[in-house]
Design a protein around this motif. Structure first.
Motif, PDB file in Angstrom:
ATOM      1  N   PHE A 112       0.841  -1.184   0.000  1.00  0.00           N
ATOM      2  CA  PHE A 112       0.000   0.000   0.000  1.00  0.00           C
ATOM      3  C   PHE A 112       0.880   1.239   0.000  1.00  0.00           C
ATOM      4  CE2 PHE A 112      -2.147  -3.464   2.009  1.00  0.00           C
ATOM      5  CZ  PHE A 112      -3.449  -3.426   1.509  1.00  0.00           C
ATOM      6  N   ALA A 113       0.330   2.311  -0.555  1.00  0.00           N
ATOM      7  CA  ALA A 113       1.001   3.599  -0.482  1.00  0.00           C
ATOM      8  C   ALA A 113       0.946   4.109   0.957  1.00  0.00           C
ATOM      9  CB  ALA A 113       0.336   4.587  -1.432  1.00  0.00           C
ATOM     10  N   PRO A 114       1.790   5.084   1.327  1.00  0.00           N
ATOM     11  CA  PRO A 114       1.771   5.600   2.702  1.00  0.00           C
ATOM     12  C   PRO A 114       0.411   6.140   3.125  1.00  0.00           C
ATOM     13  CG  PRO A 114       3.770   6.297   1.580  1.00  0.00           C
ATOM     14  CD  PRO A 114       2.911   5.654   0.541  1.00  0.00           C
ATOM     15  N   ASP A 115      -0.410   6.586   2.166  1.00  0.00           N
ATOM     16  CA  ASP A 115      -1.720   7.127   2.541  1.00  0.00           C
ATOM     17  C   ASP A 115      -2.794   6.048   2.623  1.00  0.00           C
ATOM     18  OD1 ASP A 115      -2.157   6.467  -0.076  1.00  0.00           O
ATOM     19  OD2 ASP A 115      -2.841   8.459  -0.712  1.00  0.00           O
ATOM     20  N   GLY A 116      -2.390   4.774   2.471  1.00  0.00           N
ATOM     21  CA  GLY A 116      -3.330   3.670   2.620  1.00  0.00           C
ATOM     22  C   GLY A 116      -3.983   3.194   1.355  1.00  0.00           C
ATOM     23  N   THR A 117      -3.731   3.849   0.230  1.00  0.00           N
ATOM     24  CA  THR A 117      -4.312   3.379  -1.024  1.00  0.00           C
ATOM     25  C   THR A 117      -3.584   2.131  -1.504  1.00  0.00           C
ATOM     26  OG1 THR A 117      -2.877   4.880  -2.280  1.00  0.00           O
ATOM     27  CG2 THR A 117      -5.075   5.666  -1.733  1.00  0.00           C
ATOM     28  N   PRO A 118      -4.307   1.181  -2.082  1.00  0.00           N
ATOM     29  CA  PRO A 118      -3.646  -0.052  -2.537  1.00  0.00           C
ATOM     30  C   PRO A 118      -2.678   0.219  -3.682  1.00  0.00           C
ATOM     31  CG  PRO A 118      -6.044  -0.198  -2.763  1.00  0.00           C
ATOM     32  CD  PRO A 118      -5.739   1.178  -2.314  1.00  0.00           C
ATOM     33  N   ASP A 119      -1.612  -0.555  -3.732  1.00  0.00           N
ATOM     34  CA  ASP A 119      -0.663  -0.472  -4.835  1.00  0.00           C
ATOM     35  C   ASP A 119      -1.223  -1.289  -5.995  1.00  0.00           C
ATOM     36  OD1 ASP A 119       1.402  -0.574  -6.628  1.00  0.00           O
ATOM     37  OD2 ASP A 119       2.958  -0.841  -5.120  1.00  0.00           O
ATOM     38  N   ARG A 120      -1.733  -0.620  -7.006  1.00  0.00           N
ATOM     39  CA  ARG A 120      -2.382  -1.312  -8.111  1.00  0.00           C
ATOM     40  C   ARG A 120      -1.390  -2.005  -9.042  1.00  0.00           C
ATOM     41  NH1 ARG A 120      -7.683  -0.280  -7.902  1.00  0.00           N
ATOM     42  NH2 ARG A 120      -8.362   1.577  -6.738  1.00  0.00           N
ATOM     43  N   GLU A 121      -0.077  -1.750  -8.858  1.00  0.00           N
ATOM     44  CA  GLU A 121       0.908  -2.536  -9.597  1.00  0.00           C
ATOM     45  C   GLU A 121       0.914  -3.975  -9.088  1.00  0.00           C
ATOM     46  OE1 GLU A 121       4.698  -0.770  -9.345  1.00  0.00           O
ATOM     47  OE2 GLU A 121       4.116   1.113 -10.289  1.00  0.00           O
ATOM     48  N   VAL A 122       0.481  -4.169  -7.853  1.00  0.00           N
ATOM     49  CA  VAL A 122       0.413  -5.507  -7.268  1.00  0.00           C
ATOM     50  C   VAL A 122      -0.936  -6.150  -7.573  1.00  0.00           C
ATOM     51  CG1 VAL A 122       0.431  -6.788  -5.098  1.00  0.00           C
ATOM     52  CG2 VAL A 122       2.044  -4.908  -5.451  1.00  0.00           C
ATOM     53  N   ALA A 123      -2.012  -5.437  -7.240  1.00  0.00           N
ATOM     54  CA  ALA A 123      -3.367  -5.917  -7.483  1.00  0.00           C
ATOM     55  C   ALA A 123      -4.318  -4.752  -7.252  1.00  0.00           C
ATOM     56  CB  ALA A 123      -3.713  -7.081  -6.552  1.00  0.00           C
ATOM     57  N   ASP A 124      -5.572  -4.927  -7.661  1.00  0.00           N
ATOM     58  CA  ASP A 124      -6.534  -3.846  -7.510  1.00  0.00           C
ATOM     59  C   ASP A 124      -6.684  -3.409  -6.060  1.00  0.00           C
ATOM     60  OD1 ASP A 124      -6.914  -3.833 -10.184  1.00  0.00           O
ATOM     61  OD2 ASP A 124      -8.882  -4.782 -10.175  1.00  0.00           O
ATOM     62  N   ASP A 125      -6.641  -4.363  -5.138  1.00  0.00           N
ATOM     63  CA  ASP A 125      -6.756  -4.003  -3.727  1.00  0.00           C
ATOM     64  C   ASP A 125      -5.417  -4.129  -2.998  1.00  0.00           C
ATOM     65  OD1 ASP A 125      -6.449  -6.709  -3.693  1.00  0.00           O
ATOM     66  OD2 ASP A 125      -8.210  -7.138  -2.471  1.00  0.00           O
ATOM     67  N   GLY A 126      -4.333  -4.304  -3.766  1.00  0.00           N
ATOM     68  CA  GLY A 126      -3.005  -4.377  -3.175  1.00  0.00           C
ATOM     69  C   GLY A 126      -2.647  -5.702  -2.574  1.00  0.00           C
ATOM     70  N   LEU A 127      -3.501  -6.700  -2.659  1.00  0.00           N
ATOM     71  CA  LEU A 127      -3.294  -7.979  -1.987  1.00  0.00           C
ATOM     72  C   LEU A 127      -3.077  -9.109  -2.989  1.00  0.00           C
ATOM     73  CD1 LEU A 127      -6.101  -7.817   0.739  1.00  0.00           C
ATOM     74  CD2 LEU A 127      -3.681  -7.230   0.997  1.00  0.00           C
ATOM     75  N   LEU A 128      -2.143 -10.003  -2.650  1.00  0.00           N
ATOM     76  CA  LEU A 128      -1.902 -11.224  -3.415  1.00  0.00           C
ATOM     77  C   LEU A 128      -2.057 -12.420  -2.490  1.00  0.00           C
ATOM     78  CD1 LEU A 128       1.313 -10.322  -5.449  1.00  0.00           C
ATOM     79  CD2 LEU A 128      -0.995 -10.549  -6.354  1.00  0.00           C
TER      80      LEU A 128
END
Length: 785
Positions: free
Chosen positions: A311-327
């Motif tokens: 996740f980014a520092p502001d809590g938004t998911p990292d979409r380079e990983v997945a839509d919700d940031g989780l794998l």
């Protein structure tokens, strides 16, 4: 001609962009300098012992904390090890001096080190039916620091409710942030508590030192802080249906005030999924400030899988990983991650376990800075399978590039490198992980069974074998009749290496074995207790049906006869623990869940050599077919030493090697595993410039390693180049006009490689295009006839 030069410049701009993201990655292997093959087991009590936290002192000593079962209850446990894995006898911690005589389960779940090598534990103690969160400070020698709290102990029960601490983080000003949960009305709620360096509550944080997320039903399992004063926590939250989802919190480390971003007005982000429950067990922060978490996902159908996210520092998911940031990584029936760590190069490590039919093993998953895979993937159907692994002094340490399937919600599949550490006949779980200042990795957990276990500490070091080098040998493998050892690997080239084996016959008393066995055989007909024919009854006609004396005696003769070595050699593969294939064109029976571990490639000869048709035009884009995945040699029979020559493998590839022996009883035994990495091969450039060690060739090699190898598409290009370039290189070397033409074509490529490799990226973006255009215009365009 101008279009060609424009294409070159555009390629240059593209490669310049890559300069900001390329990074060399290093695979981890078992650290032979620690314990036995990188593993130490410590049995403290009569029951279940475990380590839940680990840290490394500046001098290399390792300290773990957890709990130990003394037969009546569980006590706090702290053990310190010397850099080589031996227990540090100067550390004199005693759990009895912490909790007194009251019965109850007490656990240390986190620890933090101070500059003077003292340490602070966080966890819980249970007395008189209640559970309290606790901090304990120990001096460098393990004794209580009576200046901290009440005689070295701080007991914390907010509003008299049960509470526990799961993690502890020490801030730059020396204050302590403890994360955990309190349980008013038996409904856990996440809490963060700030303490002064002396153990007293810091009233400036939250409400009298406490920040309680009363609106959340759940717990905080991990806590971390960045350099900007932001405090982050992770754990789980339950929805109105009782399903768990990932919980993230962000507050000001100084005041506990919410900071905003994707976090709500209370500093909370929760992630729920319809198909599975999720939980985050640990959190870490990368150099660029992004958050990485590790945990578990549990589908409705049962079982669990490893969960990682960013996740980014502001809590938004990292979409380079997945839509919700989780794998979610599927490693078999059950798996989970409990600890996460970040190396200096932003490589991410997650420690936990995976379980299959053979039991539970400790795992370390290794990702690069973007949570992409490190190392060449293979095609294991069930990653982490230990089938076929042989015990080495009852210890198995497997390391290599496995490929668990990863499913990203809204994203695509990914892979990761998996290291498995297992002890024969027991279950292992990794519960914490840490990286020391030198990049050595330590994982802590437990090893044993359901009734008794030991504290486990495993160590891993940077283990990428350098080009043209081989890894150090391990200990011989011993069977009933023979000891077999793989000979150290030498003479490593671009396409081969020299190794072999040493087979030693062990002392075996065949006559004593036969006598002992025959004593167990029936010699007359018998009647069982129920009055019927017993299993040992001898048929009247003297046949040899199962259970007869004749069959028993034949079995004794067979099992007490020493088999001879029918075949011997080495097996090698790009996957760890290669196995012998009976008949070079057949797939080996072990491991049964691998498509290609030990099998021949579709287009490779049975001995592992590259196929005919060197250009393979019809399969040009099937890059995986170019890889020689496995092979084996056959080097005579009988015991003794022998030499094996590995030939026709791929350049710049890591191969795992084991000596093998096929015995006349049909069994196959294996030596210790070694590995080597073949030399690089810049075939065409070497032929054109005339030397493999020339500056231009070295520059192109460095460019390849820095800008191509870290990416899958780059590795595919390199594989294709290795496939088609050898015959072209021979042509270039044999004909001077062709060589001069290739030199002319390579000059701008080498020029760009020099700029990208040897000039800092920030300087490349500005003057490099002008320099490149000047070079082309002055030395090439004007000289074109």
């Amino acid at each position: 001609m101008n279009r060609i030069f424009q294409s070159v410049i555009w390629a240059f701009f593209f490669l310049s962009w890559l300069a900001g993201t390329a990074a060399a990655q290093t695979l981890l292997v078992a650290n032979d300098q620690f314990g036995s093959g990188g593993l130490v087991l410590t049995d403290l009590g009569s029951g279940f012992d475990e380590a839940l936290a680990i840290a490394v002192l500046a001098d290399g000593r390792v300290v773990v904390a957890g709990s130990s079962d003394n037969g009546m209850d569980r006590d706090l446990a702290v053990v310190r090890y010397l850099p080589d894995g031996r227990i540090d006898s100067s550390f004199v911690f005693s759990a009895g001096s912490v909790i007194g005589a009251a019965l109850g389960d007490d656990v240390a779940r986190a620890l933090t080190l101070l500059e003077d090598d003292s340490l602070i534990l966080a966890g819980s103690i249970t007395e008189n039916g209640g559970t309290s969160a606790v901090l304990v400070k120990l001096l460098e020698n393990g004794q209580l620091d009576y200046r901290f709290g009440d005689q070295g102990v701080v007991v914390y029960r907010p509003a008299g409710d049960d509470a526990t601490f799961h993690d502890l983080h020490r801030l730059a000003d020396g204050t302590l942030i403890a994360a955990g949960a309190s349980a008013p009305a038996n409904e856990p709620s996440p809490i963060l508590v700030r303490f002064q360096a002396d153990g007293s509550i810091d009233p400036a944080f939250g409400r009298d030192g406490l920040e309680s997320f009363a609106q959340v039903r759940g717990e905080l399992y991990g806590v971390a802080a960045d350099a900007g004063g932001n405090l982050y926590g992770c754990g789980y939250s339950r929805d109105e249906n009782g399903r768990s989802g990932v919980l993230l919190v962000r507050l000001s480390a100084a005041s506990a005030a919410p900071i905003g971003g994707a976090f709500d007005e209370t500093g909370v982000v929760t992630l729920f999924h319809d198909d599975e429950e999720t939980i985050a067990h640990d959190i870490a922060i990368q150099e660029d400030g992004r958050l990485v978490i590790a945990g578990a996902a549990r589908p409705a159908a049962g079982g669990s899988s490893v969960l990682v996210g960013r996740f980014a520092p502001d809590g938004t998911p990292d979409r380079e990983v997945a839509d919700d940031g989780l794998l979610v990584y599927d490693l078999g029936p059950n798996s989970a991650a409990y600890g996460i760590a970040v190396l200096a190069d932003d490589t991410v490590l997650a420690a936990g376990y995976h379980q299959d039919e053979s039991g539970r093993d400790l795992i370390v998953l290794q990702f690069d800075a973007t949570l992409a895979p490190i190392g060449e993937p293979n095609t294991l159907d069930q990653a982490g399978s230990t089938s076929g692994a042989l015990a080495i002094s009852a210890l198995i340490v497997e390391d290599g590039a496995f490929s668990p399937s990863a499913v990203a919600v809204g994203g695509t599949s990914r892979q990761a490198t998996l290291l498995t550490t297992a002890v024969e006949g027991s279950d292992e779980t990794g519960l914490a992980i840490v990286v020391d200042s030198g990049g050595t990795v330590f994982a802590a957990g437990t090893s044993g069974g359901t009734e008794q276990s030991a504290i486990l500490v495993a160590s891993y070091a940077a283990g990428a074998v350098g080009p043209g080098k081989a890894a150090a040998a391990a200990t011989p493998v011993v069977s009933t009749f023979y000891a077999i050892e793989t000979v150290p690997i030498t003479a490593v080239t671009r396409v081969g290496a020299l190794t072999g084996g040493q087979i030693t016959a062990l002392a075996f008393d065949s006559q004593r074995c036969l006598s002992a066995c025959l004593e167990q055989c029936p010699d007359t007909a018998g009647v069982d207790d129920e009055g019927g024919a017993g299993e040992d009854q001898v048929p009247a006609d003297g046949d040899d049906t199962p259970g007869s004396a004749t069959t028993c005696q034949a079995s004794c003769t067979e099992q007490c006869t020493v088999p001879t070595v029918e075949k011997r050699g080495v097996v090698y593969a790009v996957d760890p623990l290669p196995t012998y294939a009976d008949g070079e064109s057949e797939e080996p029976a072990d491991p049964p869940d691998s498509d290609d571990a030990g099998g021949t490639t579709d287009d490779a000869d049975d001995d592992g050599a590259l196929p005919d048709n060197p250009f393979a035009i019809e399969n040009f884009f099937a890059f995986e077919e170019y890889l020689v995945k496995r092979g084996q040699t056959e080097d005579g029979s009988g015991a003794g030493s022998y030499t094996s020559r590995i030939e026709d493998v791929n350049p710049q590839t890591v191969y795992y090697v084991r000596a093998y022996a096929v015995l006349t009883d049909g069994s196959v035994i294996y030596g210790n595993q070694l590995n080597f990495r073949t030399d690089d091969a810049c075939f065409i450039a070497t032929a054109a410039f005339g030397s493999v060690d020339g500056f231009a060739v070295q520059t192109l090699r460095e460019f390849r390693d820095r800008y191509l190898q870290p990416y899958q598409w780059g590795r595919l290009l390199v594989s294709a180049y290795y496939r088609v370039s050898p015959p072209l290189a021979d042509l270039v070397e044999a004909h001077l006009p062709i060589r001069l033409a290739v030199l002319w074509l390579l000059v701008p490529v080498v020029a760009m490689a020099i700029l990208l490799v040897y000039i800092p990226t920030v300087l490349v973006f500005l003057p490099a295009p002008l320099l490149c255009w000047h070079f082309i215009n002055r030395y090439l365009v004007r000289n074109v006839p």
